[in-house]
Scaffold this motif. Structure first.
Motif, short mmCIF file in Angstrom:
data_model
loop_
_atom_site.label_atom_id
_atom_site.label_comp_id
_atom_site.label_asym_id
_atom_site.label_seq_id
_atom_site.Cartn_x
_atom_site.Cartn_y
_atom_site.Cartn_z
N ALA A 190 0.84 -1.21 0.00
CA ALA A 190 0.00 0.00 0.00
C ALA A 190 0.87 1.25 0.00
CB ALA A 190 -0.93 -0.01 1.22
N ASP A 191 2.00 1.23 0.75
CA ASP A 191 2.92 2.37 0.76
C ASP A 191 3.46 2.64 -0.64
OD1 ASP A 191 2.83 3.23 3.35
OD2 ASP A 191 4.52 2.01 4.04
N ILE A 192 3.90 1.59 -1.32
CA ILE A 192 4.47 1.78 -2.66
C ILE A 192 3.42 2.37 -3.60
CG2 ILE A 192 5.46 0.63 -4.67
CD1 ILE A 192 7.41 0.16 -2.65
N LEU A 193 2.22 1.82 -3.55
CA LEU A 193 1.18 2.30 -4.47
C LEU A 193 0.79 3.74 -4.16
CD1 LEU A 193 -1.09 -0.86 -4.89
CD2 LEU A 193 0.76 -0.05 -6.36
N THR A 223 -8.33 1.43 4.88
CA THR A 223 -8.38 2.45 3.84
C THR A 223 -9.66 3.26 4.02
OG1 THR A 223 -7.36 0.82 2.39
CG2 THR A 223 -8.13 2.84 1.37
N LEU A 224 -9.50 4.55 4.25
CA LEU A 224 -10.66 5.44 4.30
C LEU A 224 -11.02 5.79 2.86
CD1 LEU A 224 -9.84 5.88 7.28
CD2 LEU A 224 -10.54 8.24 7.00
N ALA A 319 -6.59 9.80 13.24
CA ALA A 319 -5.86 10.07 14.49
C ALA A 319 -5.92 8.84 15.39
CB ALA A 319 -6.44 11.29 15.19
N ALA A 320 -7.08 8.21 15.47
CA ALA A 320 -7.23 7.02 16.32
C ALA A 320 -6.38 5.87 15.76
CB ALA A 320 -8.70 6.60 16.38
N LEU A 321 -6.35 5.73 14.43
CA LEU A 321 -5.55 4.66 13.82
C LEU A 321 -4.07 4.89 14.07
CD1 LEU A 321 -7.53 4.33 10.45
CD2 LEU A 321 -7.53 2.71 12.36
N ARG A 322 -3.66 6.15 13.93
CA ARG A 322 -2.25 6.49 14.18
C ARG A 322 -1.87 6.15 15.61
NH1 ARG A 322 -2.73 11.10 11.41
NH2 ARG A 322 -3.12 12.28 13.31
N ALA A 323 -2.75 6.55 16.54
CA ALA A 323 -2.47 6.31 17.96
C ALA A 323 -2.33 4.82 18.23
CB ALA A 323 -3.57 6.93 18.82
N ALA A 324 -3.08 4.00 17.48
CA ALA A 324 -3.04 2.56 17.71
C ALA A 324 -1.94 1.89 16.88
CB ALA A 324 -4.39 1.94 17.37
N ALA A 327 -1.74 0.79 10.18
CA ALA A 327 -1.46 1.43 8.88
C ALA A 327 -2.76 1.83 8.20
CB ALA A 327 -0.68 0.45 7.99
N TYR A 328 -2.74 2.96 7.52
CA TYR A 328 -3.96 3.42 6.84
C TYR A 328 -3.60 4.26 5.64
CZ TYR A 328 -2.90 7.86 9.09
OH TYR A 328 -2.27 9.00 9.50
N SER A 329 -4.57 4.44 4.74
CA SER A 329 -4.42 5.43 3.69
C SER A 329 -5.80 6.01 3.39
CB SER A 329 -3.78 4.84 2.43
OG SER A 329 -4.61 3.84 1.91
N VAL A 330 -5.83 7.12 2.68
CA VAL A 330 -7.07 7.86 2.45
C VAL A 330 -7.29 8.04 0.95
CG1 VAL A 330 -8.35 9.98 2.97
CG2 VAL A 330 -6.65 9.13 4.59
N ILE A 331 -8.47 7.68 0.50
CA ILE A 331 -8.81 7.88 -0.92
C ILE A 331 -9.94 8.91 -0.99
CG2 ILE A 331 -9.72 6.76 -3.00
CD1 ILE A 331 -8.48 4.15 -1.99
#
Ligand code: SAH
Length: 474
Positions: A190-193, A223-224, A319-324, A327-331
């Motif tokens: 996911a990071d590479i993409l 993924t949001l 923010a909650a995902l970061r705190a935990a 890994a996440y990304s936003v579309i």
């Protein structure tokens, strides 16, 4: 299948091009893009390289003499384009010498054909129709283009760079395949993409025990995804891909059934929305569900109406995902205000007439009571209000008291881009009555002179002076 797709190594020797005019130019562009060494016999004697950049032009050997008697030692393939009869003779010669040859658009004279190509660096897709229809091949290519992430080639290059060192650490083939599946399908892929190559490298390097990593369930991520205002064709290509890849989808009430239809069949679907007036499951519980899903190795999608970062609480969720440490990304998605404006032809900005836009929410009367209306009186500002249906009377009062004209054009755009969309337009003084006319939400309010340019306004006021004047002023 008459033609077997194979990939030619263009470093292995020169390619001979025979021909002239636009067909030859098109082949030159293709060959140079593929880094080929080209030996060009221009059948009209004119090696026209004026349309190529200097570096590319340098890579062309301008061959003189007759290609039919030229030395063809080491040549890996011959292409004839715009070569007329010389092309046919060249094809006959190539067959005798056993060199692969293509005569453009003439399968009978060719021993290979040139496919339509999707080129993403190390990832190349060739599409052929056995020479029957280049147009069909191009249409297939377009569909594949849309399906493949833009950075899929980067993903292959990344795996290529690490291939040998991983092979040394993981000699077992089956284990190695599992390892690469986890890498490519997980947060590293996911990071590479998403273009974050350094993050990906850091994560890969931090895998100290590749066997344990390969044998684990793999890391999950969230993924949001912005689902847009309702019409499934307004999903972005990336959003569609995320829906097709998901193991579980947590969706809001605003997400239309047509969009849920695009989710991968065996993905779990979990509604987490709240309806106006009824409590939902609560934002903290949503955070917990997302974190748990990712921590149990799932590819979770958080699917939200419109755009996740516009009145969608996407900021709190990441923010909650970061705190935990998840890994996440936003579309991004098409926000309802933009969907409504496009559907009803409200140009939100307009030369001289509308120079600014404010996106605002006024959910309950008390929210509306907190808005500083004096900041919204500029005649050249378009105001787009989310969740403004029940607060419509307060919005009207606020704007009028602050000094915006009661004649300001306004529109109420309900269920925008959905099959049952309804738009009504009028003046600011009548806003609450207009809001009632659309019957039910969700609806966007747009306030500003540009509403007088919209399709519903033109339909409702065929002889309207305002729109005539506005048109005449252009
Ligand atoms: N994140 C969403 C907004 C969520 S707030 C976005 O970017 O669009 C919910 C509000 O969005 C609704 O009250 C309504 O004002 C608006 N909305 C969402 N979908 C809509 C639609 N199809 N037509 C009109 N308004 C819509």
């Amino acid at each position: 299948m008459r033609f077997l797709p194979v990939f030619l190594d263009l470093q292995a020797g020169p390619i001979v091009l025979v021909g002239e005019g636009e067909p030859a130019q098109a082949k030159l562009r293709l060959l140079l893009a593929a880094d080929a060494r080209v030996r060009w016999f221009a059948t009209d004697g004119n090696h026209d390289v004026s349309r190529l950049d200097a570096a590319s032009a340098e890579r062309i050997e301008r061959a003189v003499g007759d290609p039919l008697s030229a030395d063809l030692a080491n040549v890996i393939a011959i292409l004839c384009a715009g070569a007329g009869d010389t092309g046919h003779a060249m094809a006959a010669r190539a067959r005798v010498l056993g060199i692969p040859v293509n005569v453009m658009d003439e399968t009978a004279h060719s021993t290979f054909i040139v496919p339509a190509i999707v080129d993403r660096g190390d990832v190349v897709v060739a599409v052929g129709t056995g020479g029957t229809s280049p147009v069909v091949a191009r249409r297939v290519r377009e569909r594949i283009e849309a399906l493949l992430p833009a950075r899929i080639g980067d993903l292959a290059s990344f795996a290529g760079r690490w291939r040998d060192s991983i092979k040394a650490r993981l000699p077992d083939l089956a284990m190695r395949r599992l390892f690469w599946e986890r890498v490519i399908d997980g947060p590293i892929g996911a990071d590479i993409l998403a273009g974050r190559v350094q993050d990906a490298e850091r994560k890969l390097i931090s895998i100290h025990d590749p066997v344990a990593f390969a044998a684990s369930g793999g890391e999950g991520f969230v993924t949001l995804v912005g689902a847009g205002p309702g019409d499934p064709d307004l999903l972005t290509v990336k959003a569609l891909r995320a829906l097709q890849d998901a193991d579980v989808v947590f969706y809001d009430d605003l997400v239309s059934p047509e969009i849920l239809d695009r989710v991968r069949r065996d993905a779990a679907r979990v509604p987490v929305g709240r309806r106006v007036g009824k409590p939902g499951i609560g934002q903290d519980k949503i955070h917990r569900l997302l974190i748990e899903a990712a921590q149990s190795g799932k590819r979770a999608v958080r699917l939200k109406g419109g755009d996740p970062f516009i009145f969608g609480r996407g900021g709190e969720e990441i923010a909650a995902l970061r705190a935990a440490g998840v890994a996440y990304s936003v579309i991004p998605g098409i926000t309802a205000g933009l969907g409504a404006a496009a559907q009803s032809e409200v140009p939100l900005t307009y030369r001289q007439e509308a120079l600014r836009i404010t996106f605002l929410t006024a959910h309950k009367a008390e929210d509306a009571g907190n808005v500083d209306w004096s900041a919204l009186t500029d005649k050249k500002m378009t105001v787009v209000v989310y969740m403004g249906m029940t607060a419509a009377p307060t919005i009207r009062e606020g704007l009028l008291t602050a000094g915006r004209s009661p004649d300001t054009p306004v529109g109420v755009f309900a269920r925008a881009t959905r099959p049952d969309a309804k738009a009504v337009v009028g003046k600011l003084r009548d806003l609450p009555a207009l809001a009632e006319q659309v019957e039910r939400g969700p609806a966007i309010l747009i306030i500003g002179d540009v509403v007088a340019r919209s399709a519903p306004w033109r339909n409702a006021n065929p002889d309207d002076l305002i729109s005539d004047l506005l048109m005449a002023a252009e």
